[in-house]
Scaffold this active site. Structure first.
Site, PDB file in Angstrom:
ATOM      1  N   GLU A   1      -5.138  31.297  59.315  1.00  0.00           N
ATOM      2  CA  GLU A   1      -4.589  32.459  59.616  1.00  0.00           C
ATOM      3  C   GLU A   1      -4.481  33.102  58.237  1.00  0.00           C
ATOM      4  O   GLU A   1      -4.471  32.666  57.285  1.00  0.00           O
ATOM      5  CB  GLU A   1      -2.783  32.281  59.760  1.00  0.00           C
ATOM      6  CG  GLU A   1      -2.984  31.357  61.251  1.00  0.00           C
ATOM      7  CD  GLU A   1      -1.259  31.226  61.372  1.00  0.00           C
ATOM      8  OE1 GLU A   1      -1.183  30.314  62.336  1.00  0.00           O
ATOM      9  OE2 GLU A   1      -0.674  31.504  60.841  1.00  0.00           O
TER      10      GLU A   1
ATOM     11  N   CYS B   1       3.743  31.093  58.184  1.00  0.00           N
ATOM     12  CA  CYS B   1       2.684  30.275  58.000  1.00  0.00           C
ATOM     13  C   CYS B   1       2.533  29.332  59.238  1.00  0.00           C
ATOM     14  O   CYS B   1       3.274  28.495  59.464  1.00  0.00           O
ATOM     15  CB  CYS B   1       2.837  29.588  56.746  1.00  0.00           C
ATOM     16  SG  CYS B   1       1.720  28.372  56.215  1.00  0.00           S
TER      17      CYS B   1
HETATM   18  S1  SF4 Z   1       5.037  24.864  53.370  1.00  0.00           S
HETATM   19 FE1  SF4 Z   1       4.294  22.869  52.846  1.00  0.00          FE
HETATM   20  S2  SF4 Z   1       3.297  22.140  54.368  1.00  0.00           S
HETATM   21 FE2  SF4 Z   1       3.427  24.380  54.892  1.00  0.00          FE
HETATM   22  S3  SF4 Z   1       1.580  25.103  53.978  1.00  0.00           S
HETATM   23 FE3  SF4 Z   1       2.905  25.326  52.332  1.00  0.00          FE
HETATM   24  S4  SF4 Z   1       2.921  23.338  51.251  1.00  0.00           S
HETATM   25 FE4  SF4 Z   1       1.961  23.067  53.297  1.00  0.00          FE
END
Ligand code: SF4
Length: 364
Positions: free
Chosen positions: A90, A333
Protein backbone atom coordinates in the site's frame (compact mmCIF):
# COMPACT_ATOMS: atom_id res chain seq x y z
CA UNK A 1 11.39 -7.16 -19.22
CA UNK A 2 13.72 -5.01 -17.14
CA UNK A 3 12.18 -2.65 -14.57
CA UNK A 4 13.71 0.69 -15.53
CA UNK A 5 13.04 2.32 -12.15
CA UNK A 6 15.49 -0.07 -10.47
CA UNK A 7 18.52 1.85 -11.80
CA UNK A 8 17.51 4.46 -14.37
CA UNK A 9 20.93 5.92 -15.21
CA UNK A 10 22.84 2.66 -15.03
CA UNK A 11 20.37 0.97 -17.35
CA UNK A 12 19.81 3.77 -19.84
CA UNK A 13 23.34 5.12 -20.24
CA UNK A 14 24.77 1.94 -21.86
CA UNK A 15 21.49 1.31 -23.69
CA UNK A 16 21.51 4.67 -25.45
CA UNK A 17 25.26 4.29 -26.14
CA UNK A 18 24.59 0.92 -27.81
CA UNK A 19 21.88 2.57 -29.89
CA UNK A 20 24.21 5.32 -31.09
CA UNK A 21 22.60 8.00 -28.92
CA UNK A 22 24.16 10.62 -26.67
CA UNK A 23 24.00 10.61 -22.90
CA UNK A 24 21.61 13.58 -22.96
CA UNK A 25 18.88 11.09 -23.90
CA UNK A 26 18.97 9.76 -20.32
CA UNK A 27 18.11 13.25 -19.10
CA UNK A 28 15.23 13.43 -21.55
CA UNK A 29 13.73 10.18 -20.24
CA UNK A 30 14.23 11.35 -16.64
CA UNK A 31 12.43 14.58 -17.46
CA UNK A 32 9.46 12.62 -18.82
CA UNK A 33 9.35 10.30 -15.83
CA UNK A 34 9.77 12.78 -12.99
CA UNK A 35 8.58 16.13 -14.33
CA UNK A 36 6.09 15.24 -17.06
CA UNK A 37 4.70 12.28 -15.08
CA UNK A 38 4.79 9.99 -18.12
CA UNK A 39 3.68 6.43 -17.54
CA UNK A 40 4.86 4.92 -20.83
CA UNK A 41 7.51 5.47 -23.46
CA UNK A 42 5.02 6.37 -26.18
CA UNK A 43 4.44 9.73 -24.44
CA UNK A 44 8.12 10.68 -24.81
CA UNK A 45 7.68 12.59 -28.02
CA UNK A 46 11.16 14.10 -28.22
CA UNK A 47 12.49 10.58 -28.85
CA UNK A 48 12.07 9.06 -32.29
CA UNK A 49 9.28 6.53 -32.75
CA UNK A 50 11.81 3.74 -33.30
CA UNK A 51 13.66 4.60 -30.06
CA UNK A 52 10.37 4.65 -28.16
CA UNK A 53 9.42 1.26 -29.63
CA UNK A 54 12.78 -0.24 -28.71
CA UNK A 55 12.68 1.19 -25.19
CA UNK A 56 9.21 -0.33 -24.74
CA UNK A 57 10.56 -3.68 -25.89
CA UNK A 58 13.47 -3.70 -23.44
CA UNK A 59 12.12 -1.89 -20.37
CA UNK A 60 8.99 -1.49 -18.35
CA UNK A 61 8.20 1.63 -16.31
CA UNK A 62 5.47 0.09 -14.16
CA UNK A 63 6.10 -3.38 -12.73
CA UNK A 64 2.96 -3.36 -10.55
CA UNK A 65 -0.74 -2.92 -11.24
CA UNK A 66 -3.26 -0.89 -9.24
CA UNK A 67 -5.56 -3.38 -7.47
CA UNK A 68 -7.50 -0.70 -5.68
CA UNK A 69 -7.58 3.10 -5.54
CA UNK A 70 -9.56 4.69 -2.73
CA UNK A 71 -10.21 8.34 -1.93
CA UNK A 72 -11.41 9.99 1.26
CA UNK A 73 -13.29 13.25 1.63
CA UNK A 74 -10.24 14.86 3.28
CA UNK A 75 -8.21 14.42 0.07
CA UNK A 76 -6.31 11.31 1.17
CA UNK A 77 -5.85 8.77 -1.60
CA UNK A 78 -4.58 5.25 -1.16
CA UNK A 79 -3.29 2.73 -3.68
CA UNK A 80 -3.18 -0.99 -3.21
CA UNK A 81 -0.59 -2.26 -5.68
CA UNK A 82 -0.20 -5.83 -6.86
CA UNK A 83 3.44 -6.57 -7.61
CA UNK A 84 4.76 -8.72 -10.44
CA UNK A 85 4.96 -11.77 -8.15
CA UNK A 86 1.44 -11.25 -6.76
CA UNK A 87 2.50 -9.64 -3.46
CA UNK A 88 0.55 -6.57 -2.42
CA UNK A 89 1.64 -3.28 -0.87
CA UNK A 90 0.00 0.00 0.00
CA UNK A 91 0.99 3.61 -0.46
CA UNK A 92 -0.82 6.80 0.42
CA UNK A 93 -1.08 10.42 -0.72
CA UNK A 94 -2.02 12.88 2.02
CA UNK A 95 -3.21 16.41 1.33
CA UNK A 96 -2.81 18.90 4.17
CA UNK A 97 -3.15 22.56 3.23
CA UNK A 98 -0.25 23.12 0.81
CA UNK A 99 1.57 19.95 1.81
CA UNK A 100 1.43 16.92 -0.45
CA UNK A 101 2.94 14.05 1.49
CA UNK A 102 3.31 10.50 0.30
CA UNK A 103 3.70 7.52 2.58
CA UNK A 104 5.48 4.58 0.97
CA UNK A 105 6.18 0.93 1.80
CA UNK A 106 9.54 -0.82 1.82
CA UNK A 107 8.61 -4.47 2.30
CA UNK A 108 5.80 -6.88 1.48
CA UNK A 109 4.46 -7.56 4.97
CA UNK A 110 6.71 -6.92 7.95
CA UNK A 111 8.77 -9.05 10.28
CA UNK A 112 8.69 -6.75 13.31
CA UNK A 113 5.36 -8.05 14.60
CA UNK A 114 4.06 -4.91 16.34
CA UNK A 115 0.93 -6.32 17.94
CA UNK A 116 -1.41 -3.51 16.85
CA UNK A 117 -0.39 -3.45 13.19
CA UNK A 118 -2.23 -4.95 10.22
CA UNK A 119 0.92 -5.02 8.07
CA UNK A 120 2.79 -7.34 10.37
CA UNK A 121 -0.01 -9.84 10.96
CA UNK A 122 1.17 -12.26 8.28
CA UNK A 123 4.89 -11.68 8.78
CA UNK A 124 7.45 -10.67 6.16
CA UNK A 125 7.23 -11.93 2.58
CA UNK A 126 10.14 -10.04 1.04
CA UNK A 127 11.96 -6.75 0.62
CA UNK A 128 10.84 -4.40 -2.13
CA UNK A 129 13.25 -3.51 -4.90
CA UNK A 130 14.45 0.05 -5.50
CA UNK A 131 12.22 0.15 -8.57
CA UNK A 132 9.15 -0.88 -6.62
CA UNK A 133 9.81 1.89 -4.10
CA UNK A 134 10.35 4.54 -6.81
CA UNK A 135 7.24 3.29 -8.59
CA UNK A 136 5.12 4.09 -5.52
CA UNK A 137 6.46 7.66 -5.58
CA UNK A 138 5.70 8.13 -9.26
CA UNK A 139 2.29 6.51 -9.12
CA UNK A 140 1.28 8.71 -6.21
CA UNK A 141 2.69 11.77 -7.96
CA UNK A 142 0.55 10.94 -10.99
CA UNK A 143 -2.57 11.30 -8.79
CA UNK A 144 -1.82 14.99 -8.26
CA UNK A 145 -3.48 17.71 -10.26
CA UNK A 146 -1.16 19.65 -12.54
CA UNK A 147 -0.97 22.54 -10.07
CA UNK A 148 0.01 20.29 -7.14
CA UNK A 149 3.57 19.24 -6.29
CA UNK A 150 4.87 16.55 -3.98
CA UNK A 151 6.48 18.20 -0.96
CA UNK A 152 7.18 15.49 1.63
CA UNK A 153 7.88 11.75 1.81
CA UNK A 154 7.38 9.60 4.88
CA UNK A 155 8.75 6.08 4.73
CA UNK A 156 6.22 4.71 7.17
CA UNK A 157 4.12 2.33 5.11
CA UNK A 158 4.31 -1.42 5.15
CA UNK A 159 7.60 -2.87 6.41
CA UNK A 160 10.57 -1.79 8.52
CA UNK A 161 12.49 0.66 6.31
CA UNK A 162 15.87 0.12 7.96
CA UNK A 163 15.62 -3.61 7.25
CA UNK A 164 15.75 -2.75 3.54
CA UNK A 165 18.26 0.10 3.38
CA UNK A 166 20.04 -1.33 0.33
CA UNK A 167 16.96 -0.76 -1.82
CA UNK A 168 15.61 2.27 0.02
CA UNK A 169 18.65 4.56 -0.16
CA UNK A 170 18.94 4.54 -3.99
CA UNK A 171 15.18 5.14 -4.19
CA UNK A 172 15.44 8.16 -1.87
CA UNK A 173 18.38 9.41 -3.91
CA UNK A 174 15.99 9.55 -6.89
CA UNK A 175 13.54 11.48 -4.74
CA UNK A 176 16.09 14.14 -3.81
CA UNK A 177 17.91 14.54 -7.15
CA UNK A 178 17.27 17.80 -8.95
CA UNK A 179 16.44 15.80 -12.07
CA UNK A 180 14.41 13.37 -9.96
CA UNK A 181 11.52 14.45 -7.75
CA UNK A 182 13.60 17.32 -6.35
CA UNK A 183 12.38 16.89 -2.77
CA UNK A 184 14.69 18.24 -0.09
CA UNK A 185 16.19 15.52 2.15
CA UNK A 186 14.95 17.37 5.23
CA UNK A 187 11.41 16.78 3.99
CA UNK A 188 11.92 13.04 3.94
CA UNK A 189 11.34 11.03 7.11
CA UNK A 190 12.37 7.41 7.62
CA UNK A 191 10.74 5.50 10.44
CA UNK A 192 12.19 2.61 12.39
CA UNK A 193 11.29 0.48 15.37
CA UNK A 194 14.91 1.03 16.38
CA UNK A 195 17.20 -1.38 14.51
CA UNK A 196 20.35 -0.11 16.12
CA UNK A 197 22.94 -1.44 13.65
CA UNK A 198 21.02 0.01 10.71
CA UNK A 199 20.58 3.32 12.56
CA UNK A 200 24.35 3.43 12.95
CA UNK A 201 24.84 2.63 9.25
CA UNK A 202 22.43 5.38 8.22
CA UNK A 203 24.15 7.86 10.54
CA UNK A 204 27.59 7.02 9.17
CA UNK A 205 26.67 6.89 5.47
CA UNK A 206 23.63 9.04 4.75
CA UNK A 207 22.66 11.32 7.65
CA UNK A 208 20.52 13.48 5.35
CA UNK A 209 17.03 12.41 6.22
CA UNK A 210 14.85 12.86 9.26
CA UNK A 211 14.55 9.84 11.48
CA UNK A 212 11.38 8.83 13.32
CA UNK A 213 11.88 6.23 16.02
CA UNK A 214 8.81 4.25 17.03
CA UNK A 215 8.84 3.87 20.79
CA UNK A 216 5.26 2.84 21.64
CA UNK A 217 6.28 2.28 25.28
CA UNK A 218 8.47 4.08 27.80
CA UNK A 219 10.07 0.96 29.33
CA UNK A 220 11.56 -2.27 27.99
CA UNK A 221 9.06 -4.56 29.67
CA UNK A 222 6.00 -2.95 28.09
CA UNK A 223 7.78 -2.35 24.80
CA UNK A 224 8.58 -6.04 24.45
CA UNK A 225 4.88 -6.79 24.70
CA UNK A 226 3.96 -4.26 22.01
CA UNK A 227 6.98 -4.58 19.70
CA UNK A 228 8.15 -8.20 19.99
CA UNK A 229 11.43 -7.54 18.17
CA UNK A 230 12.28 -5.23 21.07
CA UNK A 231 13.19 -8.19 23.28
CA UNK A 232 16.60 -7.92 21.61
CA UNK A 233 16.79 -4.12 21.52
CA UNK A 234 16.86 -2.11 24.73
CA UNK A 235 15.31 1.36 24.73
CA UNK A 236 18.55 2.81 26.11
CA UNK A 237 20.46 1.51 23.07
CA UNK A 238 17.83 2.81 20.66
CA UNK A 239 18.00 6.26 22.26
CA UNK A 240 21.80 6.23 22.14
CA UNK A 241 21.71 5.53 18.39
CA UNK A 242 19.01 8.16 17.91
CA UNK A 243 21.20 10.72 19.72
CA UNK A 244 24.15 9.71 17.56
CA UNK A 245 22.04 10.23 14.43
CA UNK A 246 20.99 13.64 15.69
CA UNK A 247 24.63 14.59 16.37
CA UNK A 248 25.74 13.59 12.88
CA UNK A 249 22.74 14.82 10.91
CA UNK A 250 21.61 17.86 12.85
CA UNK A 251 18.07 16.79 11.98
CA UNK A 252 15.51 17.06 14.73
CA UNK A 253 14.49 13.60 15.93
CA UNK A 254 10.93 12.40 16.03
CA UNK A 255 9.62 9.69 18.32
CA UNK A 256 6.39 7.92 17.48
CA UNK A 257 4.01 6.55 20.07
CA UNK A 258 0.85 4.68 19.11
CA UNK A 259 -1.51 5.23 22.00
CA UNK A 260 -3.37 2.00 22.77
CA UNK A 261 -6.40 2.26 25.04
CA UNK A 262 -5.72 0.62 28.42
CA UNK A 263 -2.25 -0.59 27.40
CA UNK A 264 0.22 2.30 27.22
CA UNK A 265 -1.97 5.35 27.81
CA UNK A 266 -1.89 5.79 31.61
CA UNK A 267 -0.41 8.77 33.51
CA UNK A 268 2.38 6.45 34.64
CA UNK A 269 3.55 5.85 31.07
CA UNK A 270 3.24 9.56 30.28
CA UNK A 271 5.46 10.40 33.26
CA UNK A 272 8.00 7.75 32.25
CA UNK A 273 8.07 9.23 28.75
CA UNK A 274 8.78 12.68 30.16
CA UNK A 275 11.75 11.28 32.07
CA UNK A 276 12.96 9.36 29.03
CA UNK A 277 12.85 12.26 26.59
CA UNK A 278 13.93 15.03 28.96
CA UNK A 279 16.75 17.13 27.53
CA UNK A 280 16.37 15.89 23.96
CA UNK A 281 15.63 18.17 21.01
CA UNK A 282 12.88 15.96 19.74
CA UNK A 283 9.23 15.87 18.82
CA UNK A 284 6.95 13.19 20.18
CA UNK A 285 4.18 12.22 17.79
CA UNK A 286 1.35 10.53 19.62
CA UNK A 287 -1.03 8.61 17.36
CA UNK A 288 -4.28 7.51 19.02
CA UNK A 289 -4.82 3.96 17.80
CA UNK A 290 -6.96 3.32 14.74
CA UNK A 291 -8.73 -0.03 15.37
CA UNK A 292 -7.92 -2.90 13.00
CA UNK A 293 -10.52 -5.57 12.27
CA UNK A 294 -9.60 -8.79 14.06
CA UNK A 295 -7.28 -7.14 16.59
CA UNK A 296 -8.35 -6.52 20.21
CA UNK A 297 -6.83 -3.04 20.69
CA UNK A 298 -8.94 0.05 21.35
CA UNK A 299 -8.73 3.75 20.71
CA UNK A 300 -7.90 5.46 24.05
CA UNK A 301 -10.73 7.47 25.62
CA UNK A 302 -10.75 11.24 25.18
CA UNK A 303 -10.08 11.66 28.89
CA UNK A 304 -7.07 9.37 28.76
CA UNK A 305 -5.73 11.22 25.71
CA UNK A 306 -6.21 14.59 27.40
CA UNK A 307 -4.48 13.49 30.61
CA UNK A 308 -1.61 11.87 28.69
CA UNK A 309 -1.05 15.02 26.68
CA UNK A 310 -1.19 17.28 29.72
CA UNK A 311 1.52 15.36 31.57
CA UNK A 312 3.80 15.45 28.52
CA UNK A 313 3.27 19.16 27.93
CA UNK A 314 3.78 20.01 31.59
CA UNK A 315 6.97 17.94 31.50
CA UNK A 316 8.34 20.08 28.67
CA UNK A 317 8.02 17.48 25.90
CA UNK A 318 7.25 18.85 22.46
CA UNK A 319 4.24 16.71 21.68
CA UNK A 320 1.94 16.50 18.66
CA UNK A 321 -1.20 14.44 18.58
CA UNK A 322 -1.46 13.32 14.97
CA UNK A 323 -4.82 13.52 13.26
CA UNK A 324 -5.98 10.34 11.66
CA UNK A 325 -6.49 11.16 8.03
CA UNK A 326 -8.33 8.90 5.63
CA UNK A 327 -10.12 6.78 8.25
CA UNK A 328 -12.83 6.00 5.74
CA UNK A 329 -10.35 4.28 3.45
CA UNK A 330 -8.47 2.08 5.91
CA UNK A 331 -5.55 4.49 5.91
CA UNK A 332 -3.67 2.76 8.73
CA UNK A 333 -0.76 0.75 7.42
CA UNK A 334 -1.74 -2.64 6.03
CA UNK A 335 -5.49 -2.34 6.50
CA UNK A 336 -6.47 -1.96 2.85
CA UNK A 337 -4.31 -4.94 1.89
CA UNK A 338 -5.88 -7.11 4.57
CA UNK A 339 -9.37 -6.06 3.61
CA UNK A 340 -8.67 -6.80 -0.06
CA UNK A 341 -7.21 -10.18 0.86
CA UNK A 342 -10.14 -11.15 3.04
CA UNK A 343 -12.56 -10.03 0.31
CA UNK A 344 -10.58 -12.09 -2.18
CA UNK A 345 -10.63 -15.05 0.20
CA UNK A 346 -14.41 -14.76 0.45
CA UNK A 347 -14.65 -14.72 -3.34
CA UNK A 348 -12.47 -17.84 -3.35
CA UNK A 349 -14.73 -19.56 -0.83
CA UNK A 350 -17.80 -18.62 -2.87
CA UNK A 351 -16.13 -19.93 -6.00
CA UNK A 352 -15.32 -23.24 -4.31
CA UNK A 353 -18.88 -23.62 -3.15
CA UNK A 354 -20.02 -23.03 -6.73
CA UNK A 355 -17.48 -25.40 -8.23
CA UNK A 356 -17.75 -28.23 -5.72
CA UNK A 357 -14.82 -29.85 -3.96
CA UNK A 358 -12.67 -29.99 -7.05
CA UNK A 359 -12.88 -26.21 -7.50
CA UNK A 360 -10.05 -23.69 -7.26
CA UNK A 361 -8.71 -22.75 -3.88
CA UNK A 362 -8.79 -19.29 -2.32
CA UNK A 363 -7.45 -16.56 -4.48
CA UNK A 364 -5.70 -14.52 -1.80
S1 SF4 B 1 4.11 -0.89 12.79
FE1 SF4 B 1 5.59 -2.54 13.26
S2 SF4 B 1 4.76 -4.39 12.25
FE2 SF4 B 1 3.71 -2.58 11.36
S3 SF4 B 1 4.88 -2.09 9.50
FE3 SF4 B 1 5.67 -0.80 11.17
S4 SF4 B 1 7.39 -1.99 12.03
FE4 SF4 B 1 6.17 -3.39 10.80
Amino acid sequence: MVHLLNAIDDLLTPWFHDHGQGKYRVGQVRQWLFQQRASNFSEMTNLSQSLRDELSRDFTIWSATVAKHTQADDGTEKLLLTLADGGQIECVLLRDEVRRTICISTQVGCGMGCVFCASGLDGLSRNLTTGEIVEQMLRLQSLLREDERLSHIVVMGMGEPLANLDALLPALAEATREDGLGISARRITISTVGLTKAMRRLAETTPRYRLAVSLHAPNDELRQQIVPVADKIRIADVLAEADNYFDLSGRQLTFEYVLLGGINDSPREATELVNLLAGRTAILNVIPYNPVAGLPYKTPSHNAQRAFRQILEQGGVSVHFRHRKGDAIDAACGQLRRRAQSEAALVGIDARVGEGEGGRGGVS
